[in-house]
Design an enzyme around this catalytic site. Structure first.
Site, PDB file in Angstrom:
ATOM      1  N   LYS A  74       0.801  -1.224   0.000  1.00 42.76           N
ATOM      2  CA  LYS A  74       0.000   0.000   0.000  1.00 42.76           C
ATOM      3  C   LYS A  74       0.835   1.276   0.000  1.00 42.76           C
ATOM      4  CE  LYS A  74      -4.087  -1.922   2.274  1.00 42.76           C
ATOM      5  NZ  LYS A  74      -5.031  -1.792   3.400  1.00 42.76           N
ATOM      6  N   ASP A 110      -9.827   2.876   2.497  1.00 44.04           N
ATOM      7  CA  ASP A 110      -9.781   2.243   3.819  1.00 44.04           C
ATOM      8  C   ASP A 110     -10.288   3.186   4.912  1.00 44.04           C
ATOM      9  OD1 ASP A 110      -8.802  -0.261   3.097  1.00 44.04           O
ATOM     10  OD2 ASP A 110      -6.717   0.379   3.212  1.00 44.04           O
TER      11      ASP A 110
END
Length: 291
Positions: A74, A110
């Protein structure tokens, strides 16, 4: 004519058990879309996380519409993108890449995913003092979400002290001095005595990384416990916490709500989050999502 066929994928390590393909493809099917979601597992490919840039370029060249990015890529993926959405730039982590006119644009769903899940699953939780385990990509997103929801103070604990310190600095810069601090795992006994709740944001407990991220004897009924791992939904941490009487939140809601936002970015269509919550409950077991 609006586009009705999509090719997307997920890049990460140990992602075989992921429910993302089923979540996306089921909702797409209900909307009459042809939608193919492919897993790009770096373990199966025999490459390290540093190969994420090559994989993103290959997906773009092959005609993918977008990618989800998960552990441990990420943060590494950022250097291989053409642009970042403001949320991803603030976090320094990307979990969704959209290919637009030949450019790779990074987003982070997220934050909104965890915030929506927490507000739904633990609406009455006290947030004065929160301890968070993990300062990686998911950890940065969760901490931003909690402070946005009104958490008074977050202590970030990570096995890599410099990573925890860097996240705490970034959080204080974004939300104001004194909102976050870093600590080492050996301070957990004292921290959890005084905390309202604990959030777990490391890979420990995933199908590929079994175990519990802290000594079980540190948990007590005065804590709420929130989990980011969703496969399995009933991690050892949640099972132990629930047996002690802690209020708990599994990772299923975050998985759904981040997928809702990613689906919207990939397709431009509005997904039905309630249908997708029902999907994950069916796919992962009826204990998955608690109202």
């Amino acid at each position: 004519m609006p586009q009705d066929s999509f090719l997307v994928g997920l890049i990460g390590s140990g992602i075989g058990p992921s429910l993302s393909p089923a979540l996306h493809e089921r909702e797409a099917g209900r909307q009459g879309l042809r939608y193919h979601y492919r897993l790009i597992d770096i373990d199966r490919l025999g490459v390290g996380p540093e190969a994420v840039g090559d994989l993103v370029r290959a997906a773009r060249d092959l005609g993918f519409d977008g990618l989800n990015i998960t552990h441990p890529c990420k943060q590494l993926v950022i250097g291989h993108l053409d642009a970042l959405a403001p949320q991803a730039e603030a976090l320094g982590a990307v979990n969704t890449v959209v290919f637009e006119d030949g450019r790779a644009v990074g987003h982070n769903t997220d934050v909104t995913g965890f915030a929506a899940s927490f507000a739904r699953g633990l609406p009455d939780a006290r947030l004065e003092r929160v301890v968070q385990l993990g300062a990686g990509g998911a950890g940065a997103a969760v901490a931003h979400a909690l402070l946005t929801l009104g958490a008074g103070h977050i202590t970030v604990v990570d096995a890599l002290p410099e990573r925890a310190a860097d996240l705490a600095v970034a959080l204080n810069r974004h939300f104001g001095d004194g909102r976050a601090a870093a600590a080492t795992p050996d301070t957990l006994p004292k921290l959890l005595t005084d905390a309202d709740g604990i959030v777990h944001a490391t890979p420990t407990g995933m199908a590929a990384h079994p175990g519990i991220p802290l000594p079980a004897e540190l948990l007590h009924p005065g804590l709420w416990v929130a989990e980011v791992v969703y496969r399995p939904l009933e991690t050892e941490l949640l099972r132990t916490a629930r047996a002690l009487g802690c209020a708990t939140l599994d990772g299923g809601g975050m998985a759904v709500f981040q997928a809702v936002d990613a689906f919207r970015l990939f397709t431009g269509r509005e997904p039905d989050s309630m249908r997708m919550l029902a999907d994950i409950a069916e796919l992962a077991g009826t204990a998955a999502v608690r109202n």
